[in-house]
Structure formats: structure tokens, C-alpha cells
Design a protein around this motif. Structure first.
Motif, PDB file in Angstrom:
ATOM      1  N   SER A  48       0.815  -1.214   0.000  1.00 25.67           N
ATOM      2  CA  SER A  48       0.000   0.000   0.000  1.00 25.67           C
ATOM      3  C   SER A  48       0.851   1.268   0.000  1.00 25.67           C
ATOM      4  N   GLU A  49       0.371   2.248  -0.738  1.00 26.12           N
ATOM      5  CA  GLU A  49       1.036   3.554  -0.750  1.00 26.12           C
ATOM      6  C   GLU A  49       0.853   4.265   0.585  1.00 26.12           C
ATOM      7  N   ARG A  50      -0.294   4.049   1.206  1.00 22.09           N
ATOM      8  CA  ARG A  50      -0.587   4.643   2.512  1.00 22.09           C
ATOM      9  C   ARG A  50      -1.128   3.548   3.429  1.00 22.09           C
ATOM     10  N   PRO A  51      -0.254   2.782   4.011  1.00 26.66           N
ATOM     11  CA  PRO A  51      -0.692   1.670   4.862  1.00 26.66           C
ATOM     12  C   PRO A  51      -1.257   2.153   6.194  1.00 26.66           C
ATOM     13  N   THR A  52      -1.926   1.266   6.878  1.00 28.37           N
ATOM     14  CA  THR A  52      -2.417   1.521   8.226  1.00 28.37           C
ATOM     15  C   THR A  52      -1.565   0.743   9.216  1.00 28.37           C
ATOM     16  N   PHE A  53      -1.162   1.408  10.287  1.00 28.64           N
ATOM     17  CA  PHE A  53      -0.382   0.796  11.360  1.00 28.64           C
ATOM     18  C   PHE A  53      -1.333   0.499  12.523  1.00 28.64           C
TER      19      PHE A  53
ATOM     20  N   VAL B 272      -6.852  -1.965  20.687  1.00 28.20           N
ATOM     21  CA  VAL B 272      -6.031  -1.874  19.475  1.00 28.20           C
ATOM     22  C   VAL B 272      -6.548  -0.697  18.661  1.00 28.20           C
ATOM     23  N   ILE B 273      -5.630   0.195  18.272  1.00 24.02           N
ATOM     24  CA  ILE B 273      -6.033   1.388  17.516  1.00 24.02           C
ATOM     25  C   ILE B 273      -5.302   1.429  16.177  1.00 24.02           C
ATOM     26  N   PRO B 274      -5.918   2.052  15.162  1.00 23.55           N
ATOM     27  CA  PRO B 274      -5.247   2.215  13.864  1.00 23.55           C
ATOM     28  C   PRO B 274      -4.613   3.597  13.740  1.00 23.55           C
ATOM     29  N   VAL B 275      -3.543   3.653  12.962  1.00 18.98           N
ATOM     30  CA  VAL B 275      -2.938   4.934  12.580  1.00 18.98           C
ATOM     31  C   VAL B 275      -2.731   4.885  11.075  1.00 18.98           C
ATOM     32  N   SER B 276      -3.452   5.730  10.352  1.00 20.25           N
ATOM     33  CA  SER B 276      -3.377   5.738   8.887  1.00 20.25           C
ATOM     34  C   SER B 276      -2.638   6.971   8.393  1.00 20.25           C
ATOM     35  N   LEU B 277      -1.984   6.830   7.260  1.00 23.95           N
ATOM     36  CA  LEU B 277      -1.276   7.960   6.673  1.00 23.95           C
ATOM     37  C   LEU B 277      -2.250   8.833   5.883  1.00 23.95           C
TER      38      LEU B 277
ATOM     39  N   SER C 107      -2.317  -7.959   5.171  1.00 21.34           N
ATOM     40  CA  SER C 107      -3.097  -9.027   5.782  1.00 21.34           C
ATOM     41  C   SER C 107      -3.761  -8.555   7.067  1.00 21.34           C
ATOM     42  N   LEU C 108      -2.994  -7.870   7.917  1.00 16.57           N
ATOM     43  CA  LEU C 108      -3.521  -7.401   9.195  1.00 16.57           C
ATOM     44  C   LEU C 108      -4.644  -6.383   9.006  1.00 16.57           C
ATOM     45  N   THR C 109      -4.466  -5.460   8.074  1.00 15.66           N
ATOM     46  CA  THR C 109      -5.472  -4.416   7.862  1.00 15.66           C
ATOM     47  C   THR C 109      -6.776  -4.997   7.317  1.00 15.66           C
ATOM     48  N   ILE C 110      -6.693  -5.958   6.415  1.00 15.81           N
ATOM     49  CA  ILE C 110      -7.906  -6.601   5.898  1.00 15.81           C
ATOM     50  C   ILE C 110      -8.701  -7.229   7.037  1.00 15.81           C
ATOM     51  N   LEU C 111      -8.010  -7.947   7.913  1.00 12.26           N
ATOM     52  CA  LEU C 111      -8.697  -8.617   9.009  1.00 12.26           C
ATOM     53  C   LEU C 111      -9.231  -7.616  10.033  1.00 12.26           C
TER      54      LEU C 111
END
Length: 291
Positions: free
Chosen positions: A131-136, A175-180, A251-255
Motif C-alpha cells: 500500500s502507498e498509505r498503509p495503516t499501522f 487496538v487502535i489504527p494509525v493511517s497515513l 493481511s492485518l489491515t484486511i482482518l
């Protein structure tokens, strides 16, 4: 001149030949029929076996496997700098917590040439994405009422800051997401360093925060994996394919997105837990997920 005896012998020979051919045909039919029956009986088992051997995500049959992460062969290592998947104990007057601040990323351990056993292991925290802008994703045990704040930082391989932003912490450990954002993106092949830092003491803003850090690299998929993903019929299959090919963040972001959409789906929860446990993140595999 043909005699009567010769005529009789010829007639007997023809009759014998016809009789032998008739017997041969009957025996051939008897032999063929059981073989055909056996072949028809064995065919369903062969089809079932083919489906079982093709459970990599390309089969249209019902998926029975769960996502399991496999370390990619390349790159063998993204950075010579060690990472930190779990934050250290109580610092900066942050309260003690049962489970530390944790980055949801694979951790490799590498032996160092040292006789000091307590310093002989170096943690390598890294993962790849397409991904160009992945989620952490991070497990955060500190809540809004206990901290001064948190920030996420992304740097290029030279240490230049690509992105920095304050992060809102959850109302309870989650669990929290951080997106670009749109003005921050990853280039293919380049290595980036990320940090999540948490501070708890308003009076000591210059002190060392509790933090996690690691590396990420954007890669292109080969044609084989692209074909598998195109043939996948559901998000769980795609997550399994990404994990099997070492593409952690995708894989992690899809789930995670599936968990957010279907919080009560037991199968989605099992996929999520399977992926996290495959990289020894059992301690946060059942933590709640912030939408």
C-alpha cells in the motif's frame, strides 16, 4: 476339385472362429464394466483431494485454513537498527499496566556476537506492505484520562520526517489504527522508520516517553500472488494469501477492517487471532478493536 470332407472341415472352422470371437467379446464386456464402475466410484475422492491441495486461496471451495504469517525471504532485513515491538515498563510516571504498549508487527530475534547473555538478543521489528498509505496497528494500554498525549512519527531511511501527528488514545485499553494522510505516502523499495510515543507526565515533557518503533517497506507483488488474490472470493482468503507471502500490513489491515464490520463474527475473530498468534502476539490477540 474340393471334396465333401474338405467342405465340412471349412464349415467347422468358420463356426469355431465365430464362436471364439463371441466368447472374447463377452469376456471383454465383463472386464470393462467393473473397471468403469471403479473409475466412477473413485472420482469424487480425487476431486476432494484436489480441493484440499488447492487451499492457498485460489479455490472457490469453502475456505478451511486460517491466516498464518510466513516471513518473506527478501528483504532479509530492512534496517541494521534494532526495533522495539513492546514499550518498556513504567516510565515518565505512566501507570503500570498488565500488557505493555505493543506494535502489531512481526518480531525477529537475531543472535549478537556477545558473551553477555542478557544482551545477546537483538529484536528486529519490521514488515512489508503493497500500500502507498498503509495503516499501522497498536495495542495501547493507556487511556485518555491517564496520558498527556501520544504521537506517531514516520521518517525516511535518512531520518527525514515524512509525517508526524498527535494520536487520540482510546477510552479503554484497545487496538487502535494509525493511517497515513494524503500528503504522506511510501515509495516502492524505500525503507521507512515509524515510532509511536506516549507521554504520561505533563511536568516532564522533555523526559523519555514510552515508545515502540520499527521499519516498513513498500513492495510490488509478483504475478503469481496477484492471480491468487484475483481468484480469492472473500477478504479472509485474501488475508491468508498476503500472510502466506509475507505481506504483513495488508493481511492485518484486511482482518482488522473485517473485525470492525463484523464484531460478532466468530470466524473473523478466529482469523484475526490466528494471524497474531503466528507472530507470538497472543497477549493482544483478544483485545478489543477501536473503530
Amino acid at each position: 476339385m474340393i471334396t465333401i470332407a474338405e467342405t465340412k472341415n471349412s464349415t467347422y472352422s468358420v463356426k469355431s472362429t465365430k464362436w471364439m470371437l463371441t466368447i472374447t467379446l463377452i469376456l471383454s464386456s465383463i472386464t470393462y464394466y467393473p473397471a468403469k464402475v471403479i473409475a466412477q466410484t473413485q472420482q469424487p475422492a480425487t476431486t476432494k483431494q484436489a480441493v484440499q491441495l488447492n487451499r492457498s486461496g485460489t479455490s472457490s471451495q469453502q475456505r478451511t485454513s486460517r491466516p498464518v504469517f510466513v516471513l518473506p525471504k527478501t528483504p532479509a532485513r530492512l534496517s541494521p537498527v534494532s526495533g522495539r515491538r513492546a514499550g518498556m515498563g513504567s516510565r515518565d510516571n505512566c501507570p503500570a499496566v498488565p500488557t505493555a504498549l505493543t506494535a502489531l508487527v512481526p518480531l525477529q530475534r537475531e543472535q549478537k556476537a556477545s558473551k553477555q547473555t542478557d544482551k545477546s538478543i537483538l529484536g528486529i521489528v519490521e514488515g512489508v506492505t503493497t500500500s502507498e498509505r498503509p495503516t499501522f496497528w497498536f495495542y495501547v494500554p493507556y487511556t485518555q484520562d491517564l496520558t498527556v498525549g501520544a504521537e506517531f512519527i514516520l521518517q525516511d531511511n535518512a531520518g527525514n520526517e515524512i509525517y508526524k501527528n498527535a494520536i487520540a488514545l482510546p477510552p479503554k485499553p484497545s487496538v487502535i489504527p494509525v493511517s497515513l494522510p494524503s500528503n504522506a505516502s511510501l515509495e516502492v523499495g524505500k525503507i521507512y522508520r515509524w515510532y509511536l510515543k506516549v507521554r504520561c507526565n505533563q511536568q516532564q515533557t522533555a523526559s523519555v516517553p514510552i515508545y515502540v518503533e520499527g521499519d516498513i517497506q513498500r513492495v510490488n507483488l509478483d504475478s503469481r500472488v496477484v492471480q491468487q488474490l484475483e481468484a480469492a472470493t472473500d477478504p479472509g482468503q485474501k488475508a491468508t494469501i498476503y500472510a502466506a507471502n509475507g505481506i504483513w500490513f495488508d493481511s492485518l489491515t484486511i482482518l482488522a477492517q473485517e473485525r470492525q464490520k463484523n464484531p460478532n463474527d466468530a470466524s473473523v475473530a478466529e482469523d484475526w487471532q490466528s494471524l497474531l498468534r503466528s507472530v507470538n502476539l497472543d497477549n493482544v490477540a483478544t483485545a478489543p478493536l477501536v473503530k
